[in-house]
Design a protein around this motif. Structure first.
Motif, PDB file in Angstrom:
ATOM      1  N   PHE A  95     -10.308  -1.896 -62.087  1.00  0.00           N
ATOM      2  CA  PHE A  95     -10.359  -0.729 -61.351  1.00  0.00           C
ATOM      3  C   PHE A  95      -8.795  -0.635 -60.676  1.00  0.00           C
ATOM      4  CE2 PHE A  95     -10.403   2.489 -57.803  1.00  0.00           C
ATOM      5  CZ  PHE A  95     -10.654   3.572 -58.567  1.00  0.00           C
ATOM      6  N   VAL A  96      -8.740  -1.594 -60.109  1.00  0.00           N
ATOM      7  CA  VAL A  96      -7.326  -1.861 -59.657  1.00  0.00           C
ATOM      8  C   VAL A  96      -6.339  -1.679 -60.553  1.00  0.00           C
ATOM      9  CG1 VAL A  96      -5.894  -3.196 -57.922  1.00  0.00           C
ATOM     10  CG2 VAL A  96      -8.083  -3.160 -57.479  1.00  0.00           C
ATOM     11  N   GLY A  97      -6.536  -2.666 -61.637  1.00  0.00           N
ATOM     12  CA  GLY A  97      -5.617  -2.542 -62.721  1.00  0.00           C
ATOM     13  C   GLY A  97      -5.213  -1.197 -63.339  1.00  0.00           C
ATOM     14  N   TRP A  98      -6.385  -0.640 -63.598  1.00  0.00           N
ATOM     15  CA  TRP A  98      -6.254   0.872 -64.075  1.00  0.00           C
ATOM     16  C   TRP A  98      -5.341   1.588 -63.173  1.00  0.00           C
ATOM     17  CZ3 TRP A  98      -8.316   5.002 -61.590  1.00  0.00           C
ATOM     18  CH2 TRP A  98      -8.260   6.187 -62.036  1.00  0.00           C
ATOM     19  N   PHE A  99      -5.722   1.568 -61.859  1.00  0.00           N
ATOM     20  CA  PHE A  99      -5.133   2.443 -60.945  1.00  0.00           C
ATOM     21  C   PHE A  99      -3.553   2.375 -60.970  1.00  0.00           C
ATOM     22  CE2 PHE A  99      -3.293   3.623 -56.777  1.00  0.00           C
ATOM     23  CZ  PHE A  99      -4.048   4.657 -56.271  1.00  0.00           C
ATOM     24  N   ASN A 100      -3.168   1.128 -61.056  1.00  0.00           N
ATOM     25  CA  ASN A 100      -1.860   0.659 -60.884  1.00  0.00           C
ATOM     26  C   ASN A 100      -0.859   1.059 -62.191  1.00  0.00           C
ATOM     27  OD1 ASN A 100      -1.563  -0.262 -58.150  1.00  0.00           O
ATOM     28  ND2 ASN A 100      -2.288  -2.182 -58.923  1.00  0.00           N
ATOM     29  N   GLU A 101      -1.886   0.899 -63.460  1.00  0.00           N
ATOM     30  CA  GLU A 101      -1.175   0.967 -64.695  1.00  0.00           C
ATOM     31  C   GLU A 101      -1.117   2.369 -65.186  1.00  0.00           C
ATOM     32  OE1 GLU A 101       1.103   0.383 -68.078  1.00  0.00           O
ATOM     33  OE2 GLU A 101       0.839  -1.130 -66.493  1.00  0.00           O
ATOM     34  N   GLU A 102      -2.272   3.211 -64.886  1.00  0.00           N
ATOM     35  CA  GLU A 102      -2.575   4.341 -65.678  1.00  0.00           C
ATOM     36  C   GLU A 102      -2.337   5.525 -64.749  1.00  0.00           C
ATOM     37  OE1 GLU A 102      -3.581   5.028 -68.894  1.00  0.00           O
ATOM     38  OE2 GLU A 102      -3.204   2.925 -69.186  1.00  0.00           O
ATOM     39  N   THR A 103      -2.176   5.316 -63.534  1.00  0.00           N
ATOM     40  CA  THR A 103      -1.806   6.567 -62.468  1.00  0.00           C
ATOM     41  C   THR A 103      -0.550   6.398 -62.136  1.00  0.00           C
ATOM     42  OG1 THR A 103      -2.702   5.596 -60.457  1.00  0.00           O
ATOM     43  CG2 THR A 103      -4.301   6.623 -61.980  1.00  0.00           C
ATOM     44  N   ASP A 104       0.259   7.482 -61.363  1.00  0.00           N
ATOM     45  CA  ASP A 104       1.260   7.284 -60.799  1.00  0.00           C
ATOM     46  C   ASP A 104       1.121   7.495 -59.149  1.00  0.00           C
ATOM     47  OD1 ASP A 104       3.082   6.628 -62.723  1.00  0.00           O
ATOM     48  OD2 ASP A 104       3.418   8.747 -63.061  1.00  0.00           O
ATOM     49  N   TYR A 105      -0.148   7.150 -58.766  1.00  0.00           N
ATOM     50  CA  TYR A 105      -0.708   7.105 -57.330  1.00  0.00           C
ATOM     51  C   TYR A 105      -0.154   5.935 -56.409  1.00  0.00           C
ATOM     52  CZ  TYR A 105      -3.762  10.904 -59.363  1.00  0.00           C
ATOM     53  OH  TYR A 105      -4.231  12.130 -59.805  1.00  0.00           O
ATOM     54  N   GLU A 106      -0.133   6.260 -55.185  1.00  0.00           N
ATOM     55  CA  GLU A 106      -0.037   4.982 -54.496  1.00  0.00           C
ATOM     56  C   GLU A 106      -1.189   4.726 -53.490  1.00  0.00           C
ATOM     57  OE1 GLU A 106       3.315   3.185 -50.907  1.00  0.00           O
ATOM     58  OE2 GLU A 106       3.597   5.468 -51.811  1.00  0.00           O
ATOM     59  N   TYR A 107      -2.045   5.607 -53.193  1.00  0.00           N
ATOM     60  CA  TYR A 107      -2.916   5.646 -52.225  1.00  0.00           C
ATOM     61  C   TYR A 107      -4.425   6.145 -52.859  1.00  0.00           C
ATOM     62  CZ  TYR A 107       0.754   4.888 -48.817  1.00  0.00           C
ATOM     63  OH  TYR A 107       1.769   4.535 -48.512  1.00  0.00           O
ATOM     64  N   LEU A 108      -5.409   5.618 -52.416  1.00  0.00           N
ATOM     65  CA  LEU A 108      -6.641   5.946 -53.173  1.00  0.00           C
ATOM     66  C   LEU A 108      -7.089   7.242 -52.999  1.00  0.00           C
ATOM     67  CD1 LEU A 108      -8.884   2.605 -52.085  1.00  0.00           C
ATOM     68  CD2 LEU A 108      -8.110   3.555 -54.394  1.00  0.00           C
ATOM     69  N   HIS A 109      -6.886   7.966 -51.827  1.00  0.00           N
ATOM     70  CA  HIS A 109      -7.045   9.132 -51.376  1.00  0.00           C
ATOM     71  C   HIS A 109      -6.515  10.263 -52.444  1.00  0.00           C
ATOM     72  CE1 HIS A 109      -3.100  10.414 -49.719  1.00  0.00           C
ATOM     73  NE2 HIS A 109      -3.197   9.279 -48.784  1.00  0.00           N
ATOM     74  N   GLU A 110      -5.638  10.008 -53.176  1.00  0.00           N
ATOM     75  CA  GLU A 110      -4.990  10.857 -54.139  1.00  0.00           C
ATOM     76  C   GLU A 110      -5.987  10.797 -55.395  1.00  0.00           C
ATOM     77  OE1 GLU A 110      -0.506  10.132 -54.759  1.00  0.00           O
ATOM     78  OE2 GLU A 110      -1.178   8.265 -53.805  1.00  0.00           O
ATOM     79  N   LEU A 111      -7.018  10.086 -55.440  1.00  0.00           N
ATOM     80  CA  LEU A 111      -8.000  10.248 -56.818  1.00  0.00           C
ATOM     81  C   LEU A 111      -9.013  11.253 -56.429  1.00  0.00           C
ATOM     82  CD1 LEU A 111      -9.013   6.346 -56.772  1.00  0.00           C
ATOM     83  CD2 LEU A 111      -7.573   7.680 -58.276  1.00  0.00           C
TER      84      LEU A 111
END
Length: 336
Positions: free
Chosen positions: A36-52
């Protein structure tokens, strides 16, 4: 809402869980959530979890279970771990309170490829060129394929960044006004575009682009009536245009008239054969390499380190790699 990166949140979660759980349990949660962490960093341009949001959770599920090799028990274990993790994040006010309950077990393993092959990209582009010329969908897919862009990079483009005279696009990292590039300032670059790309862009701007500014007074290339298109909007557009039923019979023997993935754009990612923006990027990188484009040029254009390019993005056979290397060899020495 607290600003927590997924890495920090995961460490806090594992530290908290270690007080009551066995080491083997901690390791299992760590292994599952690292994806999940890898997906967040590779597939999104978000920085923080609250952007999900809920759509991101749906896209994560599609990305994670992109083949039929996972058992239902494994899928349930991964999703259950994620739900518990997000409940922890909710309790420390790092995500929306409703987000954890939007984590559901998938109906079954998805069957997406890791990349779109060139022949499939051709079919999609031919369909768009014929039936949706210079639409947002056509312009976006064309630019992602030929520009080797991430969706966040495409979203960040303003009209002023396009040099129609010299066939170039400048990519800028502008966090202060709502658009970031994956690697920050290091991702800033100027890319040359083909004459065909320039004409599609010009026709899109003249005929189909919503003539609006965003909240910062900028004129985004990809816009909706509300301003700059959201990243998830652009992702959903790609899922929609890569559904095979647009240009051939459904490979899953499903009637498009009764299929939610076919009838509803926001559900297009539910189609097992629709593809993500990342699959376009991977497919285009492999295609450029097969066309004997020098690796450093692909690296610079795609904003990918050469070693990462070799390790993760090229699906070339050994023979194809040899031919690419042959194209980079110098000519024979002339007479001395």
């Amino acid at each position: 809402m607290n600003d927590l990166t997924p890495e920090t949140a995961l460490q806090l979660y594992l530290d908290d869980k270690s007080k009551t759980a066995a080491e083997s349990t901690i390791q299992s949660h760590s292994d599952r959530l690292s994806h999940f962490v890898g997906w967040f960093n590779e597939e999104t341009d978000y920085e923080y979890l609250h952007e999900l949001d809920g759509m991101d959770i749906r896209l994560w599920r599609v990305w994670r279970f992109d083949s039929d090799e996972h058992s239902d028990a494994y899928i349930k274990a991964v999703q259950d771990s994620l739900r518990v993790f997000l409940r922890f994040c909710r309790d420390v006010e790092a995500v929306d309170a409703q987000l954890p309950e939007k984590v559901h077990s998938p109906d079954g393993g998805q069957q997406r490829s890791n990349e779109i092959p060139a022949d499939r990209a051709i079919h999609i582009l031919e369909y768009l060129d014929r039936f949706e010329y210079a639409s947002l969908d056509h312009t976006l897919f064309h630019l992602l394929w030929y520009g080797l862009l991430r969706v966040g990079g495409a979203r960040a483009i303003d009209l002023d960044d396009i040099d129609f005279q010299n066939d170039r696009i400048e990519l800028h990292h502008r966090p202060e006004s709502g658009t970031t590039l994956k690697n920050g300032r290091h991702s800033e670059r100027t890319i040359a575009i083909r004459p065909t790309t320039r004409e599609i862009l010009r026709d899109y701007v003249d005929t189909h682009r919503e003539n609006v500014t965003d909240e910062y007074g900028r004129e985004p290339l990809f816009s909706t009536e509300h301003g700059r298109a959201h990243q998830n909007t652009l992702r959903n557009r790609i899922y929609a245009v890569t559904r095979p039923c647009l240009h051939r019979d459904c490979p899953h023997d499903t009637d498009p008239d009764s299929c939610d993935a076919a009838r509803r754009r926001n559900w297009a990612c539910e189609c097992p054969s629709s593809e993500s923006t990342h699959a376009i990027r991977r497919g285009s990188i492999s295609w450029h390499l097969r066309q004997e484009t020098p690796k450093q040029i692909v690296s610079d254009r795609a904003d990918v380190e050469p070693d990462v390019l070799s390790r993760h993005y090229s699906s070339l056979t050994d023979g194809e790699k040899a031919e690419v290397r042959r194209g980079e060899l110098p000519d024979e020495l002339g007479e001395v």
